[in-house]
Each structure stands twice: as C-alpha cells, then as structure tokens.
Design a protein around this motif. Sequence first.
Motif, PDB file in Angstrom:
ATOM      1  N   GLY A 100       0.792  -1.246  -0.021  1.00 38.25           N
ATOM      2  CA  GLY A 100       0.090  -0.099  -0.188  1.00 38.25           C
ATOM      3  C   GLY A 100       0.831   1.213  -0.079  1.00 38.25           C
ATOM      4  N   VAL A 101       1.861   1.305   1.027  1.00 35.90           N
ATOM      5  CA  VAL A 101       2.734   2.583   0.819  1.00 35.90           C
ATOM      6  C   VAL A 101       3.465   2.749  -0.399  1.00 35.90           C
ATOM      7  CG1 VAL A 101       4.582   1.503   2.211  1.00 35.90           C
ATOM      8  CG2 VAL A 101       4.294   3.982   2.514  1.00 35.90           C
ATOM      9  N   THR A 102       3.858   1.519  -0.776  1.00 40.76           N
ATOM     10  CA  THR A 102       4.838   1.748  -1.938  1.00 40.76           C
ATOM     11  C   THR A 102       4.250   2.226  -3.213  1.00 40.76           C
ATOM     12  OG1 THR A 102       6.367  -0.077  -1.050  1.00 40.76           O
ATOM     13  CG2 THR A 102       6.562   0.323  -3.272  1.00 40.76           C
ATOM     14  N   VAL A 103       3.108   1.489  -3.720  1.00 41.84           N
ATOM     15  CA  VAL A 103       2.344   1.640  -4.809  1.00 41.84           C
ATOM     16  C   VAL A 103       1.800   3.117  -4.914  1.00 41.84           C
ATOM     17  CG1 VAL A 103       0.367   0.991  -6.308  1.00 41.84           C
ATOM     18  CG2 VAL A 103       1.856  -0.725  -5.176  1.00 41.84           C
ATOM     19  N   TYR A 296       9.926   3.072  -2.472  1.00 42.68           N
ATOM     20  CA  TYR A 296       9.962   1.790  -2.316  1.00 42.68           C
ATOM     21  C   TYR A 296      10.051   1.585  -0.716  1.00 42.68           C
ATOM     22  CZ  TYR A 296      10.661   0.562  -7.039  1.00 42.68           C
ATOM     23  OH  TYR A 296      10.379   0.703  -8.321  1.00 42.68           O
ATOM     24  N   ILE A 297       9.827   2.697   0.304  1.00 39.46           N
ATOM     25  CA  ILE A 297       9.885   2.452   1.734  1.00 39.46           C
ATOM     26  C   ILE A 297       8.978   1.493   2.260  1.00 39.46           C
ATOM     27  CG2 ILE A 297      11.169   4.577   1.901  1.00 39.46           C
ATOM     28  CD1 ILE A 297       8.337   5.723   2.968  1.00 39.46           C
ATOM     29  N   GLY A 298       8.314   0.636   1.619  1.00 36.90           N
ATOM     30  CA  GLY A 298       7.170  -0.131   2.070  1.00 36.90           C
ATOM     31  C   GLY A 298       7.952  -1.052   3.100  1.00 36.90           C
ATOM     32  N   PHE A 299       9.013  -1.802   2.487  1.00 36.60           N
ATOM     33  CA  PHE A 299       9.469  -2.660   3.149  1.00 36.60           C
ATOM     34  C   PHE A 299      10.234  -2.164   4.508  1.00 36.60           C
ATOM     35  CE2 PHE A 299      12.673  -1.411   0.238  1.00 36.60           C
ATOM     36  CZ  PHE A 299      13.782  -0.999   1.176  1.00 36.60           C
ATOM     37  N   ASP A 300      10.695  -0.873   4.547  1.00 38.54           N
ATOM     38  CA  ASP A 300      10.809  -0.536   5.944  1.00 38.54           C
ATOM     39  C   ASP A 300       9.853  -0.307   6.868  1.00 38.54           C
ATOM     40  OD1 ASP A 300      13.515   1.883   6.546  1.00 38.54           O
ATOM     41  OD2 ASP A 300      11.719   1.786   7.668  1.00 38.54           O
ATOM     42  N   MET A 301       8.744   0.183   6.091  1.00 32.55           N
ATOM     43  CA  MET A 301       7.769   0.223   7.303  1.00 32.55           C
ATOM     44  C   MET A 301       7.126  -1.137   7.840  1.00 32.55           C
ATOM     45  SD  MET A 301       4.257   0.347   8.082  1.00 32.55           S
ATOM     46  CE  MET A 301       3.715  -0.307   6.745  1.00 32.55           C
ATOM     47  N   VAL A 302       7.264  -2.215   6.869  1.00 36.57           N
ATOM     48  CA  VAL A 302       6.972  -3.458   7.461  1.00 36.57           C
ATOM     49  C   VAL A 302       7.651  -3.978   8.716  1.00 36.57           C
ATOM     50  CG1 VAL A 302       7.011  -5.770   6.945  1.00 36.57           C
ATOM     51  CG2 VAL A 302       6.086  -4.482   5.304  1.00 36.57           C
ATOM     52  N   SER A 303       8.960  -3.443   8.676  1.00 40.32           N
ATOM     53  CA  SER A 303       9.999  -4.101   9.694  1.00 40.32           C
ATOM     54  C   SER A 303       9.647  -3.237  10.857  1.00 40.32           C
ATOM     55  CB  SER A 303      11.485  -3.816   9.279  1.00 40.32           C
ATOM     56  OG  SER A 303      11.761  -2.391   8.916  1.00 40.32           O
ATOM     57  N   CYS A 304       9.002  -1.758  10.857  1.00 34.90           N
ATOM     58  CA  CYS A 304       8.653  -1.303  11.998  1.00 34.90           C
ATOM     59  C   CYS A 304       7.473  -2.117  12.708  1.00 34.90           C
ATOM     60  CB  CYS A 304       8.119   0.105  11.511  1.00 34.90           C
ATOM     61  SG  CYS A 304       9.241   1.332  11.121  1.00 34.90           S
ATOM     62  N   LEU A 305       6.733  -2.930  12.214  1.00 29.24           N
ATOM     63  CA  LEU A 305       5.717  -3.673  12.692  1.00 29.24           C
ATOM     64  C   LEU A 305       6.061  -4.842  13.371  1.00 29.24           C
ATOM     65  CD1 LEU A 305       3.157  -3.293   9.855  1.00 29.24           C
ATOM     66  CD2 LEU A 305       3.327  -1.715  12.126  1.00 29.24           C
ATOM     67  N   ALA A 306       7.211  -5.137  13.611  1.00 32.28           N
ATOM     68  CA  ALA A 306       7.774  -6.567  14.011  1.00 32.28           C
ATOM     69  C   ALA A 306       7.349  -6.948  15.269  1.00 32.28           C
ATOM     70  CB  ALA A 306       9.569  -6.408  14.136  1.00 32.28           C
ATOM     71  N   ALA A 325       8.598  -7.586  -4.166  1.00 32.26           N
ATOM     72  CA  ALA A 325       8.628  -7.701  -5.241  1.00 32.26           C
ATOM     73  C   ALA A 325       7.129  -7.316  -5.979  1.00 32.26           C
ATOM     74  CB  ALA A 325       8.441  -9.322  -5.134  1.00 32.26           C
ATOM     75  N   ILE A 326       5.900  -7.421  -5.272  1.00 33.20           N
ATOM     76  CA  ILE A 326       4.795  -7.090  -5.755  1.00 33.20           C
ATOM     77  C   ILE A 326       4.980  -5.545  -6.375  1.00 33.20           C
ATOM     78  CG2 ILE A 326       2.411  -6.785  -5.118  1.00 33.20           C
ATOM     79  CD1 ILE A 326       2.587  -9.198  -3.591  1.00 33.20           C
ATOM     80  N   ALA A 327       5.203  -4.811  -5.427  1.00 31.89           N
ATOM     81  CA  ALA A 327       5.253  -3.194  -5.632  1.00 31.89           C
ATOM     82  C   ALA A 327       6.255  -2.753  -6.741  1.00 31.89           C
ATOM     83  CB  ALA A 327       5.637  -2.395  -4.397  1.00 31.89           C
ATOM     84  N   SER A 328       7.591  -3.486  -6.810  1.00 26.76           N
ATOM     85  CA  SER A 328       8.474  -3.017  -7.961  1.00 26.76           C
ATOM     86  C   SER A 328       8.139  -3.445  -9.192  1.00 26.76           C
ATOM     87  CB  SER A 328       9.806  -3.821  -7.501  1.00 26.76           C
ATOM     88  OG  SER A 328       9.642  -5.268  -7.586  1.00 26.76           O
ATOM     89  N   SER A 329       7.525  -4.653  -9.330  1.00 26.72           N
ATOM     90  CA  SER A 329       7.104  -5.163 -10.786  1.00 26.72           C
ATOM     91  C   SER A 329       5.862  -4.231 -11.072  1.00 26.72           C
ATOM     92  CB  SER A 329       6.597  -6.466 -10.273  1.00 26.72           C
ATOM     93  OG  SER A 329       5.559  -6.757  -9.405  1.00 26.72           O
ATOM     94  N   THR A 330       4.802  -3.998  -9.950  1.00 29.23           N
ATOM     95  CA  THR A 330       3.783  -3.196 -10.421  1.00 29.23           C
ATOM     96  C   THR A 330       4.217  -1.881 -10.717  1.00 29.23           C
ATOM     97  OG1 THR A 330       2.339  -4.337  -8.724  1.00 29.23           O
ATOM     98  CG2 THR A 330       1.661  -2.192  -9.492  1.00 29.23           C
ATOM     99  N   CYS A 331       5.023  -1.282 -10.127  1.00 25.47           N
ATOM    100  CA  CYS A 331       5.576   0.275 -10.601  1.00 25.47           C
ATOM    101  C   CYS A 331       6.101   0.201 -11.824  1.00 25.47           C
ATOM    102  CB  CYS A 331       6.453   0.655  -9.350  1.00 25.47           C
ATOM    103  SG  CYS A 331       5.757   1.130  -7.752  1.00 25.47           S
TER     104      CYS A 331
END
Length: 459
Positions: A100-103, A296-306, A325-331
């Motif tokens: 959501g945040v990446t796209v 592409y900071i979505g994966f950074d935000m995911v690690s905040c929810l650890a 993978a989903i966000a980069s291919s979509t963009c």
Amino acid sequence: MAFALANDHTALLSCEASPSPTPSPPSSPAPQSPDSCPELEAAPEAPAPLRRRLRAIYAPRGLLRTKSVEQVLAEEMVETDRTRLRRSLGLAQVIAYGVGVTVGAGIYSLVGVGAAKAGPAIVLSFVLGSVACVFTGLTYSEFAARFPIAGSAYTFSYASFGELVAWIIGWDITLEYAISSAAISRSFGDYFMSLFSTFGVDLPLWLNAIPFANTQCSILAAMLCVLCTLVLMTGVQQSSWINLVTTAMNLLVLLFVVVAGATAVTPSNWTTVGGTFFPYGARGVFSAAGTLFFSYIGFDMVSCLAEEVKRPQRDLPLGIVGSLAIASSTCSVEADSVSPPQVFTQLGQSAPIVAAFDAVGYHWACYIVSVGAVLGTVTATFSGLLGQPRIFYRMAKDGLLFPLFCKVSAKTGVPVLGTLITGLVTTGIAFFCSLELLADNISLPCHRSPSARCARSAS
C-alpha cells in the motif's frame, strides 16, 4: 550500591565489637568517641541513583555500545502491558501495508515528477530503484528475523554500530516518514480535486491551492493526515483490515490501468523529438531513480511492525520480500503503460495518470483511475503514519527519548503520544510544502539509512 551497604554494615559491627579505649597519658591523643568509627567514616558514599544513571547513559563509552540478540529478547520478556505492543498481525496484513505505501507513493505521486527528469526512460528509473532496494530488502529480512522488535533501521543500527549511529538513523527515519507521508498526501489533494472534476463538480481551488509566500498550501492534504491519525488511534488490528481492503481494491484498479493503457500505446511517445529514449541522458535516469527511491520504503515500514506480528521470524522476511516484489513489478509495468499513451512532457505533476488517459480520449477510464488513485494515496499516507510512532517507541525504550513515548494505550495498544505528534508534524508539513519540494528532499534520509545497514551486512 549493595556492596557499599555491606561494607557499612561490617564497619558498624567492628566498631561495636571493639573494646572501650583505655586511659592514656596526657601527651597521648584524645580518646575516640564511642559513636565514631574510622572504618565507617572512610567507607565510600553510594552515588545517587539519578547521577549514576546519567553517567551510565552519557558516558563516552556509551556512544558505541551495542545490544545483542539476547539482550533485546530479554528486555521484551520483562515488559508490562503498559509498555508492550500487541502481536495481532498476520502475513496478509503485513504484505498489504508494504504494498500500500509503495504503490501509492510511486505510481500516483511521483510518476509525473520522474518523467520530467528522465523522460520515457522513467521505466528504467523504476527498475534501477527496485534493483537497489532488493539488496536492502534482503538485509532487512535478515535483521528483522533476528531482532523481532519494533524500530526497523534504528534497531538494526543499534545492534550493529552502536548508540550514536542508531540515534542519527532514528532521526533520519523520522524525517523520511514525515516527508514521504506529507508528499503522498499532497498528491491525494490533486487526485481528490480531479475525481470530483471528472463527475462534473468543480471544488473550490482554495481547498488544495492557497497562495502563501512561494508555495501553495493544501487543506485537503492536511485533512487527510488528521483523518489517518484518528484511524490509527483505534488500534493496529482494526486499522490493518481497512488497509487490506483498500490495498486490494487499489491493485485491481492498477491492473485495469495496465490493460487499458496497453490498448492506447503510441510507440512514438517512447521517444522525444530528437528520436531518443534518453532525452536527459544517464544523469536524468539516475536523478529520477533517486527521486523514486523513496517510493519503495514499504519494506522499511513492514519492519517497524515487527513487535506486532504474530510470527515475526516467518512473516517478517516473507512480508518484506513479498511486498517489495509486488510493488516493484507493479510500478515498473505501470510506468511503462502510462508513458506511451501520453507524451512524457505533458504528464505533469498533478494527477499524471488521469491526465494520460484524458489526453487519449479515455474519459470513461478517468473515473476508475481517480477512485483508485484516491484509495492508493490514502493507504500510502496511512501506512507511513503508522510506522513512525514505532520508531519513537523503541527509542524511548532505549532511553533516547522521554519515557512517555513508550507508553501504550491499555485499550487499543497504540503508542498514543508518538502517534499524535507524528500526525501533528506531518499535517503541518503537508499543508505548507509542495510535492516537488518534498520529493527532492526525501532522498537524503532514504539513502543514508539503507546504506548503513548494507555496509554492516557486507562486513
């Protein structure tokens, strides 16, 4: 302190057990008082707790101290309900936050800005940004599995380089999340105005463009930040389902954009007047890649929810890699579908995807794209505001911020103070700063923190 008290007790016993002093000649010193004891007087006084604590925190050697995995996990075990985040998220919810945040940041907010710098080669800029993020994402996956606690890059830097570097990285991430959320909310204002315009309703311009000094203030962007903050206060589990539904709807709209854009491809738009795919050369491609990197900071935000994931050792690596993978291919596919229907110089920075379809006569598609764009920018702003309070929470747990930042609500399990301050600061930035200004200034904090982790991983 216990050792000092033991010495005091021993000295008192020795004084009480010693015989009374015998009379001495007049030339001898005066006898000791029964209440006095040289050993007790010589015993060192225990330092005050506050002074000892400040000395331990701010001593020079503390700037480079690190934390091991065992220390981190031991601290988590002794937390109370008032300072413990609730583990309630599954794999699907984690991936939805990252996507959501990446796209929303990459496609809806920055495709127009990137096209102005790279031209048709913006497709390569997205690819370069995603390739660079692959290595960072793998590093995040490794650290997130080893340190299943909130904090993301701040926690990883604390464990790798020490307290000083972690303190710097923590404030870098604060700047990163604040600017990125504000930038996406500014894009939301443009798409919101465009959505009503497609239905024949012209909203007043002052909602999104109030002249002030050398910029345009946006009430819509500020209102979105306030609304997202209020939703986040309800709890991470409740807000995660809202994010999951809106992200799924947004991906369906993006699939429609790819299919509809493919039917309106004009090959001549892949080149400029001079017949080149690189109108600004390699410099333009890399400049656009640097601007698009923060999408592409979505994966950074995911690690905040650890600290709020049920099975962090399994779901965090899968969530980071899967969302990237989903966000980069979509963009990349989306940029390739949007640029051919419209000359890159005419995309603009205000609602570029809607402008592309409107230019080729696909007015019916503008309705669907506008709805998807509004949903995408809302979820991206929402996810960005979710990650920052967790950074404040972990910094407070380590003693680098006031303890109030690590207090969570007993009802919702949300770090209340961090969430409110994040929403307030981001609202102010979104109101005063333009999208182009925010996009140009997000690059430094986004590039610095991943570089530190990758350097540590390589060593």
